[in-house]
Design a protein around this motif. Sequence first.
Motif, PDB file in Angstrom:
ATOM      1  N   ILE A 162     -26.273   3.572   5.732  1.00 57.80           N
ATOM      2  CA  ILE A 162     -26.002   2.838   4.488  1.00 57.80           C
ATOM      3  C   ILE A 162     -26.848   1.563   4.425  1.00 57.80           C
ATOM      4  O   ILE A 162     -27.417   1.232   3.377  1.00 57.80           O
ATOM      5  CB  ILE A 162     -24.508   2.491   4.364  1.00 57.80           C
ATOM      6  CG1 ILE A 162     -23.663   3.770   4.300  1.00 57.80           C
ATOM      7  CG2 ILE A 162     -24.254   1.647   3.112  1.00 57.80           C
ATOM      8  CD1 ILE A 162     -24.006   4.678   3.140  1.00 57.80           C
ATOM      9  N   LYS A 163     -26.969   0.881   5.544  1.00 57.35           N
ATOM     10  CA  LYS A 163     -27.800  -0.319   5.591  1.00 57.35           C
ATOM     11  C   LYS A 163     -29.255   0.017   5.276  1.00 57.35           C
ATOM     12  O   LYS A 163     -29.935  -0.717   4.544  1.00 57.35           O
ATOM     13  CB  LYS A 163     -27.699  -0.965   6.980  1.00 57.35           C
ATOM     14  CG  LYS A 163     -28.529  -2.232   7.146  1.00 57.35           C
ATOM     15  CD  LYS A 163     -28.367  -2.800   8.547  1.00 57.35           C
ATOM     16  CE  LYS A 163     -29.247  -4.039   8.736  1.00 57.35           C
ATOM     17  NZ  LYS A 163     -29.109  -4.584  10.117  1.00 57.35           N
ATOM     18  N   GLU A 164     -29.735   1.130   5.814  1.00 59.26           N
ATOM     19  CA  GLU A 164     -31.117   1.554   5.572  1.00 59.26           C
ATOM     20  C   GLU A 164     -31.330   1.917   4.106  1.00 59.26           C
ATOM     21  O   GLU A 164     -32.355   1.561   3.506  1.00 59.26           O
ATOM     22  CB  GLU A 164     -31.453   2.736   6.488  1.00 59.26           C
ATOM     23  CG  GLU A 164     -31.547   2.332   7.957  1.00 59.26           C
ATOM     24  CD  GLU A 164     -31.453   3.514   8.901  1.00 59.26           C
ATOM     25  OE1 GLU A 164     -31.752   3.331  10.095  1.00 59.26           O
ATOM     26  OE2 GLU A 164     -31.071   4.628   8.468  1.00 59.26           O
ATOM     27  N   ILE A 165     -30.371   2.621   3.534  1.00 57.20           N
ATOM     28  CA  ILE A 165     -30.471   2.992   2.121  1.00 57.20           C
ATOM     29  C   ILE A 165     -30.469   1.745   1.244  1.00 57.20           C
ATOM     30  O   ILE A 165     -31.243   1.632   0.277  1.00 57.20           O
ATOM     31  CB  ILE A 165     -29.322   3.929   1.721  1.00 57.20           C
ATOM     32  CG1 ILE A 165     -29.563   5.330   2.268  1.00 57.20           C
ATOM     33  CG2 ILE A 165     -29.158   3.985   0.200  1.00 57.20           C
ATOM     34  CD1 ILE A 165     -30.723   6.070   1.625  1.00 57.20           C
ATOM     35  N   LEU A 166     -29.620   0.795   1.572  1.00 55.17           N
ATOM     36  CA  LEU A 166     -29.559  -0.450   0.797  1.00 55.17           C
ATOM     37  C   LEU A 166     -30.913  -1.158   0.818  1.00 55.17           C
ATOM     38  O   LEU A 166     -31.363  -1.694  -0.199  1.00 55.17           O
ATOM     39  CB  LEU A 166     -28.471  -1.371   1.350  1.00 55.17           C
ATOM     40  CG  LEU A 166     -27.041  -1.032   0.923  1.00 55.17           C
ATOM     41  CD1 LEU A 166     -26.035  -1.821   1.760  1.00 55.17           C
ATOM     42  CD2 LEU A 166     -26.843  -1.319  -0.562  1.00 55.17           C
ATOM     43  N   GLY A 167     -31.554  -1.157   1.968  1.00 54.79           N
ATOM     44  CA  GLY A 167     -32.872  -1.771   2.069  1.00 54.79           C
ATOM     45  C   GLY A 167     -33.881  -1.078   1.178  1.00 54.79           C
ATOM     46  O   GLY A 167     -34.683  -1.728   0.497  1.00 54.79           O
ATOM     47  N   MET A 168     -33.833   0.251   1.147  1.00 61.25           N
ATOM     48  CA  MET A 168     -34.748   1.024   0.300  1.00 61.25           C
ATOM     49  C   MET A 168     -34.463   0.779  -1.181  1.00 61.25           C
ATOM     50  O   MET A 168     -35.386   0.728  -2.002  1.00 61.25           O
ATOM     51  CB  MET A 168     -34.614   2.520   0.606  1.00 61.25           C
ATOM     52  CG  MET A 168     -35.010   2.916   2.026  1.00 61.25           C
ATOM     53  SD  MET A 168     -34.596   4.654   2.375  1.00 61.25           S
ATOM     54  CE  MET A 168     -34.935   4.750   4.140  1.00 61.25           C
TER      55      MET A 168
ATOM     56  N   LEU B  32     -32.444   6.964  -3.848  1.00 62.79           N
ATOM     57  CA  LEU B  32     -31.259   7.421  -4.585  1.00 62.79           C
ATOM     58  C   LEU B  32     -31.041   8.917  -4.394  1.00 62.79           C
ATOM     59  O   LEU B  32     -29.903   9.380  -4.236  1.00 62.79           O
ATOM     60  CB  LEU B  32     -31.417   7.098  -6.069  1.00 62.79           C
ATOM     61  CG  LEU B  32     -31.298   5.613  -6.446  1.00 62.79           C
ATOM     62  CD1 LEU B  32     -31.779   5.396  -7.878  1.00 62.79           C
ATOM     63  CD2 LEU B  32     -29.876   5.109  -6.275  1.00 62.79           C
ATOM     64  N   LYS B  33     -32.114   9.680  -4.377  1.00 60.56           N
ATOM     65  CA  LYS B  33     -32.006  11.129  -4.189  1.00 60.56           C
ATOM     66  C   LYS B  33     -31.571  11.461  -2.764  1.00 60.56           C
ATOM     67  O   LYS B  33     -30.822  12.423  -2.542  1.00 60.56           O
ATOM     68  CB  LYS B  33     -33.332  11.804  -4.537  1.00 60.56           C
ATOM     69  CG  LYS B  33     -33.633  11.771  -6.025  1.00 60.56           C
ATOM     70  CD  LYS B  33     -34.952  12.464  -6.353  1.00 60.56           C
ATOM     71  CE  LYS B  33     -35.203  12.469  -7.863  1.00 60.56           C
ATOM     72  NZ  LYS B  33     -36.474  13.134  -8.214  1.00 60.56           N
TER      73      LYS B  33
ATOM     74  N   VAL C  47     -37.765   8.252   9.046  1.00 62.95           N
ATOM     75  CA  VAL C  47     -37.010   7.072   8.588  1.00 62.95           C
ATOM     76  C   VAL C  47     -37.726   5.800   9.025  1.00 62.95           C
ATOM     77  O   VAL C  47     -37.838   4.840   8.248  1.00 62.95           O
ATOM     78  CB  VAL C  47     -35.566   7.096   9.130  1.00 62.95           C
ATOM     79  CG1 VAL C  47     -34.846   5.787   8.769  1.00 62.95           C
ATOM     80  CG2 VAL C  47     -34.794   8.281   8.566  1.00 62.95           C
ATOM     81  N   ASP C  48     -38.207   5.798  10.253  1.00 60.27           N
ATOM     82  CA  ASP C  48     -38.949   4.626  10.745  1.00 60.27           C
ATOM     83  C   ASP C  48     -40.177   4.354   9.878  1.00 60.27           C
ATOM     84  O   ASP C  48     -40.475   3.197   9.551  1.00 60.27           O
ATOM     85  CB  ASP C  48     -39.397   4.851  12.198  1.00 60.27           C
ATOM     86  CG  ASP C  48     -38.228   4.823  13.172  1.00 60.27           C
ATOM     87  OD1 ASP C  48     -37.169   4.293  12.807  1.00 60.27           O
ATOM     88  OD2 ASP C  48     -38.388   5.340  14.295  1.00 60.27           O
ATOM     89  N   LEU C  49     -40.890   5.413   9.513  1.00 59.68           N
ATOM     90  CA  LEU C  49     -42.075   5.251   8.667  1.00 59.68           C
ATOM     91  C   LEU C  49     -41.690   4.723   7.282  1.00 59.68           C
ATOM     92  O   LEU C  49     -42.433   3.945   6.675  1.00 59.68           O
ATOM     93  CB  LEU C  49     -42.818   6.577   8.531  1.00 59.68           C
ATOM     94  CG  LEU C  49     -43.516   7.108   9.787  1.00 59.68           C
ATOM     95  CD1 LEU C  49     -44.150   8.472   9.518  1.00 59.68           C
ATOM     96  CD2 LEU C  49     -44.583   6.124  10.265  1.00 59.68           C
ATOM     97  N   CYS C  50     -40.539   5.136   6.789  1.00 61.39           N
ATOM     98  CA  CYS C  50     -40.067   4.641   5.486  1.00 61.39           C
ATOM     99  C   CYS C  50     -39.853   3.133   5.515  1.00 61.39           C
ATOM    100  O   CYS C  50     -39.984   2.452   4.490  1.00 61.39           O
ATOM    101  CB  CYS C  50     -38.744   5.316   5.104  1.00 61.39           C
ATOM    102  SG  CYS C  50     -38.897   7.064   4.655  1.00 61.39           S
TER     103      CYS C  50
END
Length: 205
Positions: A78-84, A97-98, A40-43
């Motif tokens: 959720i915050k991390e997903i929103l950023g992505m 999204l997946k 996740v950090d690398l993402c």
Amino acid sequence: MLNDDNSVHQGRACAALPALCEVETLRNKLLQEGLIHRIVDLCQTAVENKLIAMRTLSFLAQRFDETSRILSQRSDFIKEILGMLKEKSAIVVVAALKILAAVASKRKIPEDTLSGIKGRELVKRLKTLIQRRDFFVTPAAVAALCEICHYEQLRVEAIRRGILVTLIDLFKFDKQGLSGGPRGLIKLAEFGSYRKLSKKTLLTG
């Protein structure tokens, strides 16, 4: 090697994980919280390896329940997903999204992380992605929407934002349903609140 300062080594290690995790004995050793958190950090930080990390995390989330469980317990998931989902790269967005769909499908995201502004922003962002009418992004956004709507507060927010009309409007540019519109409508029809609203929408729309 994921903790290596050398980006080439990081990328190779990350790219190898999906294949390694198909071997049960290795998977039991590798799929630990520390490794998932590192990916996740690398993402979020690795410029050179962002796409590799996103694809790896997406694969692991879809393939192995343990990955989804670990991700769902992250307080900032959720915050991390929103950023992505706000990334310019369509590949990154679809991978996110997946990941979201895979994690939401397990129904283990804590309710408190979905409440308030983050939950509303997530639904808003998914609606925006669906409205892009992109045969790559839109079907993935519809699939993610269907999964998060199993959570009542997000389902209510989606209704409030007129998601049924958004899905119906997809037929204007996609007569064959390749964008996911029919799938989304059928899936959402499983919820009683949507069945009532869909009849009203079709009669008045």
